[in-house]
Write a protein that holds these residues in place. Structure first.
Motif: not given
Length: 156
Positions: A55, A81-84, A86
């Motif tokens: 992070d 669930s990995v942010e950013g 798609k």
């Protein structure tokens, strides 16, 4: 004396292993694979598409793989669930259904992503965007053990 050292080392490793909270607030079991073998397999198979970056931006594994998501925190985490990143519709649906990346799900997914998604979503038309398959179940378990070993600590 050697037996004592081996026993003490095994106990220390077991007690020091991170425990991840599952969706039902129970701890996930420690992985069965070999961390060193998983690290080697990651370096051969996964780095072209994936990276493991903490992070705070520290590169823990991989190079500049951008085709797949950052795998930091995947082991023990929620599917998709990995942010950013798609995700494809099927993987996003599997995550929304509450699936977690425990060892069983991870190993099954990397061995046959589309088959796992079809079972997880109960959708015979579900498809994965991951084209690579890890043929050897032990190697898949080793990859999970490696990702688990470099995952962030469980939420406090």
């Amino acid at each position: 004396m050697n037996r004592f050292i081996l026993t003490a080392t095994a106990a220390a490793l077991t007690l020091g292993a991170p425990a991840f909270a599952a969706s039902d607030d129970t701890a996930m079991a420690a992985p069965s694979g070999d961390v060193a073998a998983g690290e080697a397999a990651f370096g051969k198979q996964c780095v072209s598409c994936h990276v493991v970056k903490s992070d705070d931006g520290e590169l823990l594994a991989g190079r500049n793989g951008r085709q797949g998501p950052n795998l930091f925190g995947v082991a023990g985490g929620k599917v998709g669930s990995v942010e950013g990143f798609k995700y494809g519709k099927a993987l996003a649906a599997a995550g929304e259904a509450g699936n977690m990346w425990d060892e069983e799900n991870f190993v099954a997914y990397v061995q046959d992503p589309t088959d796992w998604l079809r079972k997880a979503t109960d959708d015979k038309k579900a498809r994965s965007r991951m084209g690579w398959k890890v043929r050897d179940p032990q190697e898949a378990a080793d990859l999970y053990a490696y990702l688990y070993s470099i995952a962030p600590a469980a939420a406090e």
